[in-house]
Design a protein around this motif. Structure first.
Motif, short mmCIF file in Angstrom:
data_model
loop_
_atom_site.label_atom_id
_atom_site.label_comp_id
_atom_site.label_asym_id
_atom_site.label_seq_id
_atom_site.Cartn_x
_atom_site.Cartn_y
_atom_site.Cartn_z
N ALA A 90 22.94 47.65 12.90
CA ALA A 90 23.78 47.45 11.71
C ALA A 90 22.92 47.32 10.46
O ALA A 90 23.26 47.84 9.39
CB ALA A 90 24.66 46.23 11.90
N LEU A 91 21.79 46.66 10.60
CA LEU A 91 20.86 46.51 9.47
C LEU A 91 20.44 47.87 8.92
O LEU A 91 20.40 48.09 7.71
CB LEU A 91 19.61 45.77 9.93
CG LEU A 91 19.54 44.28 9.67
CD1 LEU A 91 18.20 43.76 10.14
CD2 LEU A 91 19.73 43.99 8.20
N ALA B 117 22.94 39.97 5.28
CA ALA B 117 23.31 38.80 6.08
C ALA B 117 24.59 39.09 6.84
O ALA B 117 24.75 38.71 8.01
CB ALA B 117 23.49 37.59 5.18
N GLY B 118 25.50 39.81 6.19
CA GLY B 118 26.78 40.15 6.82
C GLY B 118 26.58 40.99 8.06
O GLY B 118 27.24 40.78 9.08
N TRP C 265 11.93 37.95 3.20
CA TRP C 265 10.67 37.83 2.46
C TRP C 265 10.35 39.13 1.73
O TRP C 265 10.00 39.14 0.55
CB TRP C 265 9.55 37.48 3.45
CG TRP C 265 8.18 37.58 2.85
CD1 TRP C 265 7.57 36.66 2.05
CD2 TRP C 265 7.27 38.68 2.98
NE1 TRP C 265 6.33 37.11 1.68
CE2 TRP C 265 6.12 38.36 2.23
CE3 TRP C 265 7.32 39.89 3.66
CZ2 TRP C 265 5.03 39.20 2.14
CZ3 TRP C 265 6.23 40.74 3.59
CH2 TRP C 265 5.10 40.39 2.83
N PHE C 266 10.52 40.25 2.44
CA PHE C 266 10.18 41.56 1.89
C PHE C 266 11.01 41.90 0.65
O PHE C 266 10.48 42.30 -0.38
CB PHE C 266 10.36 42.62 2.99
CG PHE C 266 10.07 44.01 2.55
CD1 PHE C 266 8.77 44.41 2.29
CD2 PHE C 266 11.09 44.95 2.41
CE1 PHE C 266 8.50 45.71 1.88
CE2 PHE C 266 10.83 46.24 2.00
CZ PHE C 266 9.53 46.63 1.74
N LEU D 140 12.76 39.61 12.36
CA LEU D 140 13.03 40.69 11.41
C LEU D 140 13.88 40.23 10.25
O LEU D 140 13.70 40.66 9.11
CB LEU D 140 13.71 41.85 12.12
CG LEU D 140 12.77 42.91 12.66
CD1 LEU D 140 13.53 43.95 13.43
CD2 LEU D 140 12.00 43.56 11.52
N VAL D 141 14.85 39.36 10.54
CA VAL D 141 15.70 38.84 9.47
C VAL D 141 14.85 38.06 8.47
O VAL D 141 14.96 38.25 7.25
CB VAL D 141 16.82 37.95 10.06
CG1 VAL D 141 17.55 37.21 8.95
CG2 VAL D 141 17.80 38.80 10.85
#
Lengths: 381, 291
Positions: free
Chosen positions: B22-23, B238-239, B157-158, B151-152
């Motif tokens: 989804a990301l 985030a969703g 951070w990225f 990863l989240v």
């Protein structure tokens, strides 16, 4: 020479009649042909190769023994593209060849359903491997099945679990497609006939990514034996691993997919010691063993039911045509129905009036990844 | 209680896979305003690359893993140049159709190369799992959950703390403005595709030991991940994570307590409910408000 009207007319008549006469002559002295509808392209192309190899082995055996009605037997293949329309097209193409005396259809029930109307119209004996029980109940007199139908697999799983393993608390897991639902129904009916009500029957939809809820339900039901009808090997693989991981160790008797090569590769040790029903099992009879040796010598891989039924189909057709003494379809049909006790690679053929040749299954066991014959269970009805 | 914990663990594990894919959806959507229907195939291609390197060529697992991810980065570049870039000035429709076409092409290429039979990829750890009290923890699922969490954090951070991340954000918010500020928009979109392909690929490689490697694997995951993005609010990072996790948990519990055959149905029922009652998703803004 002056061409008179009479000479011209005679010449024309001879010219028109010649091809038919020549064809008749070639049929007299030529070969007896069998048409085979087989997947040469599409997802089942690999299985198609096995099917052709099985048929060819029988062809060589028949021709070496003197052929059919004193002529050599020949197989004409046509690609079904692993689709229903492809199968219909392939059959129609073969059916236009009047020299073909009999046919070998598909191992897929759905393709057989698609071809059945044309087979009825064509009115020539057609051997097939699809296991949907309804196929031989369509009122189509030209269909002859060379594998046991699914009605028997449920009864065999029940009989083996109850009589051999002596276990009574059954869990049934099945795919919710036509194959899985009908198989599970047959198994549940066979159990209930023996006075055993399954503790739990759990369906799942194909291509499930996770079976935790199914396994936990089986665990809660406290089953001591599991029967299953899985359609796809990847589902079977995921389920098998999760079943063992979550601590269900009950003996497991599954439908044929549990012993096929892909399932063994995917599930690995999770399927060790499970039982499966199999129409072809190498050690089930001397004929099956002989077939395995012959097949392995040519193909360099182990044989399975994709090829064995085609081997039997060609042998049975040769036997029936020889018995009939001619290629007349009705005579061959009657000869086929009168075949009793014919020992093929798949088992002993006794054709009933519906066209079902085999009436039992083998039970095999996965012993550390190797499939070993355990028992043959035969029914009289 | 044991049952609930076991289901919760599996649900979060499966949900993490949806979240990862989804990301990828969300990142490309934000950068290009287009839904990439070939996102699922990113996972499938990466899993097949792993099969080629680790199984067929028998190269070490970690080397194969890095090569597969590098392969996915390259694939992202090719995908961007072949599928998106030529159509970048058109409306969203031709691009969507282009992604669907790419998805069919890739799936059938793999079918032609590898056939329909699923392939086996061994898990990262030799121990398949262990019991913590009454709950069995599958080590591969555990790895998936950890990787998703990492990863989240990395993503946060990225995008919030690096210049490149901020440039990417600016591009996704307003391409014209970004380009006026000197941000190379085409390069930023290229980077988004590369990152998205690597992310999708990572999900595919992680899930392959559980679901096996087959041409269908991408489609099944992508459909659920797509639902997860809508539930989370299309375009919201985030969703997508929360949506993916929620979907995994809902379908696992639905299957256990209501009906197994309708497992997929629960995921899509939730999707329909969201589309009817909260089309902007959990975290999405109303389009009118945005304007």
């Amino acid at each position: 020479m002056q061409v008179t009207r009479r000479v011209f007319t005679s010449g024309l008549a001879i010219g028109l009649a010649a091809p038919a006469v020549l064809r008749g002559a070639s049929a007299q002295g030529g070969t007896i042909k069998i048409g085979q509808v087989v997947p040469i392209t599409g997802p089942a192309a690999e299985a198609g190769k096995y099917a052709m190899a099985g048929a060819k082995l029988a062809l060589e055996k028949v021709n070496k023994a003197g052929g059919v009605l004193g002529k050599q037997l020949e197989i004409v293949t046509e690609d079904d593209q692993t689709t229903n329309p492809g199968a219909v097209l392939a059959f129609s193409k073969l059916a236009t060849n009047a020299d073909i005396s009999a046919f070998i259809g598909s191992i897929r029930s759905t393709q057989m359903h698609a071809m059945a109307p044309d087979i009825l119209k064509n009115a020539k004996p057609t051997m097939f491997g699809g296991t949907d029980p309804t196929l031989t109940k369509l009122g189509n007199p030209w269909l002859f099945r060379c594998r046991p139908n699914d009605g028997y697999s449920g009864r065999v799983i029940a009989t083996f679990g109850l009589d051999e393993l002596k276990l009574k608390k059954w869990g049934i897991v099945h795919s919710t497609d036509a194959f899985g639902t009908n198989g599970a129904k047959a198994l549940a009916e066979a159990l209930e006939k023996a006075g055993v009500k399954p503790a739990i029957i759990q369906g799942y939809s194909n291509q499930s990514q996770d079976f935790t809820p199914v396994v936990l339900a089986l665990k809660q039901a406290g089953i001591d034996v599991l029967g299953s009808y899985f359609t796809f090997e990847n589902d079977l693989g995921i389920f098998a691993r999760q079943l063992r991981q979550l601590g269900v160790t009950a003996p497991w008797v599954g439908s044929p997919s549990i012993v096929n090569v892909t399932a063994l590769k995917l599930a690995g040790p999770a399927l060790y010691n499970t039982y499966g029903v199999a129409d072809y099992a190498e050690d089930s009879s001397p004929e099956a063993k002989a077939y395995a040796d012959a097949y392995r010598a040519v193909m360099k891989v182990d044989p399975d039911n994709q090829s064995s039924w085609c081997y039997d189909a060609v042998s049975l057709l040769a036997t029936a045509i020889n018995k009939a003494g001619k290629t007349d379809p009705q005579a061959v049909r009657e000869a086929m129905l009168s075949i009793k006790g014919y020992k093929g690679a798949e088992g002993e053929y006794n054709f009933d009036q519906n066209g079902d040749g085999l009436h039992g299954y083998n039970i095999v066991q996965n012993k550390s990844g190797k499939i070993a014959f355990a028992k043959h269970i035969e029914f009289k009805d | 209680m044991d049952l609930v914990l076991q289901l919760l663990f599996t649900g979060i594990g499966i949900g993490s896979v949806y979240a990862l894919v989804a990301l990828g959806f969300v990142l490309i959507f934000r950068a290009t305003n287009v839904v990439n229907f070939a996102q699922g195939e990113f996972s499938m291609v990466a899993a097949f690359l792993m099969v080629i390197f680790a199984v067929d060529l028998e190269w070490p697992y970690w080397l194969s893993f890095l090569l597969a991810l590098a392969g996915m980065a390259l694939y992202g570049v090719i995908f961007n140049l072949g599928v998106y870039y030529p159509l970048r000035h058109r409306t969203y429709l031709p691009v969507i159709i282009s992604t669907i076409g790419a998805s069919i092409l890739v799936a059938n290429t793999m079918l032609a190369l590898y056939g329909p039979q699923p392939q086996v990829l061994s898990p990262v750890f030799e121990t398949p799992g262990f019991n913590v009290g009454p709950v069995y923890l599958d080590s591969q699922y555990l790895l998936i959950i950890v990787v998703t969490m990492v990863l989240v954090a990395f993503q946060y951070w990225f995008f919030e703390h690096t210049l490149l991340g901020k440039k990417l954000q600016a591009t996704s918010q307003d391409k014209e403005m970004a380009s006026l500020l000197g941000i190379p928009v085409a390069t930023m979109i290229m980077i988004t595709f590369v990152y998205s392909a690597v992310l999708g690929g990572l999900a595919g490689i992680l899930v392959a030991p559980i679901l096996f490697v087959s041409i269908q694997m991408g489609g099944t995951i992508a459909l659920k991940a797509f639902a997860a993005t809508i539930i989370g609010g299309f375009g919201d990072v985030a969703g997508a994570i929360i949506g993916g996790l929620a979907l995994g948990v809902i379908e696992t519990f639905g299957a256990a307590y209501i009906s197994v055959p309708y497992k997929d149905g629960f995921a899509f029922l939730v999707l329909v409910l969201f589309l009817v009652f909260r089309p902007q998703g959990l975290f999405g803004e109303r389009v009118a408000e945005k304007a």
